[in-house]
Design an enzyme around this catalytic site. Structure first.
Site, PDB file in Angstrom:
ATOM      1  CE  LYS A  53      -3.832  -2.155   2.483  1.00 50.59           C
ATOM      2  NZ  LYS A  53      -4.481  -2.342   3.789  1.00 50.59           N
ATOM      3  CD  GLN A  97      -3.605  -4.633   6.773  1.00 49.08           C
ATOM      4  OE1 GLN A  97      -3.591  -3.657   6.048  1.00 49.08           O
ATOM      5  NE2 GLN A  97      -4.112  -5.785   6.374  1.00 49.08           N
ATOM      6  CG  ASP A 120     -10.366  -0.846   4.412  1.00 49.13           C
ATOM      7  OD1 ASP A 120     -10.243  -1.044   3.188  1.00 49.13           O
ATOM      8  OD2 ASP A 120      -9.585  -1.333   5.248  1.00 49.13           O
TER       9      ASP A 120
END
Length: 299
Positions: A53, A97, A120
């Site tokens: 990322k 994460q 997300d």
């Protein structure tokens, strides 16, 4: 006849180039798109994903704020970090994460991220906006899958889509997006409680495997000419491989010979997930820039 390969890597490059152009335009307005990535612990797979990322953000001309916290970090301490990021105007997207350590409630963490920075799409408000078809971010992997279907003109209207897996990350949101009128698919979700799985998969015009089981879907479970979307990314021990493992999907590679369309692993859905994450960060930064411009105009 071999299937048409849905090349996620190729499409993701196109999307990332578009993101890079938009990032440059935002920079001219004084806004540098920034994603904060919070990692708790040192899970190898998570570390690898975070690095990919970081590279993608840099390549697109965006910034990443990397926050690595020790495994023993308390839930209260993590929530305090998220609150600080929510208040930070230089941060436009926040990603915690997954997975987080077991002593931390992941739902509590997801709900702590400000919806306008929830790139997300895990916050209840984000999920509600998606289900109700209101403006907002779309979850990265499901959105990336739909972008692939669009790019290769895979017919969804009137098609029977069978999804294997009911996770909050892939299965459920993918089903919700596919039943929208612009996709107009009829959707069946299969899971661990489904009896006679092959009965359902053999009816699928579009089969989407997100079960987390290596090479689980065999040719005899797939209808001739179906579009097969392999969402799985599994590490299988392999002493002949340099890293001691190989990566494979949930679909046996031999299915390619029976399918009409097929996503490879790696190189299919995976690159699309990161591309759509970058797209969401740009969307968040653009919204912030527009809000800032309006505020400036009235002060």
């Amino acid at each position: 006849m071999a299937a048409v390969i849905l090349d996620g890597k190729k499409l993701s490059i196109k999307i990332r180039e578009s993101v890079k152009t938009k990032a440059a335009l935002l920079k001219e307005k004084g806004v540098t798109p920034c994603l904060a990535v919070v990692l708790v612990g040192d899970d190898p797979a998570s570390l690898s994903y975070v690095k990919s990322k970081e590279k993608a953000l840099a390549d697109a001309g965006m910034e990443s704020l990397d926050i690595k916290l020790p495994q023993e970090t308390s839930e209260e301490a993590l929530l305090a970090v998220i609150e600080d990021l929510n208040k930070n105007d230089k941060v436009h997207g926040i990603l915690v994460q997954s997975p987080v350590p077991k002593h931390i409630n992941e739902e509590t963490v997801n709900s702590a991220v400000a919806p306008e920075k929830d790139v997300d799409c895990f916050h209840p408000v984000s999920v509600g906006n998606m289900v109700l078809e209101r403006p907002g971010f779309l979850p990265c992997t499901p959105h990336g899958i739909l972008m692939l279907l669009n790019e290769y003109n895979v017919k969804t209207s009137g098609a029977h889509a069978v999804i294997i897996g009911r996770s909050n990350i892939v299965g459920k949101p993918l089903a919700n997006l596919l039943i929208r009128r612009n996709y107009n698919a009829t959707v069946t979700i299969c899971h661990t409680g489904t009896e006679n799985l092959a009965k359902h998969t053999l009816q699928a015009d579009i089969l989407m495997a997100a079960a987390g089981k290596p090479c689980f879907i065999k040719p005899e479970m797939v209808k001739e000419g179906a579009a097969v979307i392999d969402v799985g990314i599994n590490r299988v021990p392999d002493i002949s491989a340099q890293k001691g493992y190989r990566v494979c999907g949930d679909v046996d590679p031999s299915v390619e010979q029976k399918a009409g369309y097929f996503t490879p692993v790696p190189g299919g859905v995976g690159p699309m997930t990161i591309a759509m994450l970058l797209s969401n960060v740009i969307e968040a930064a653009a919204a912030f820039a527009a809000k800032s411009a309006c505020t400036a105009a009235y002060t």
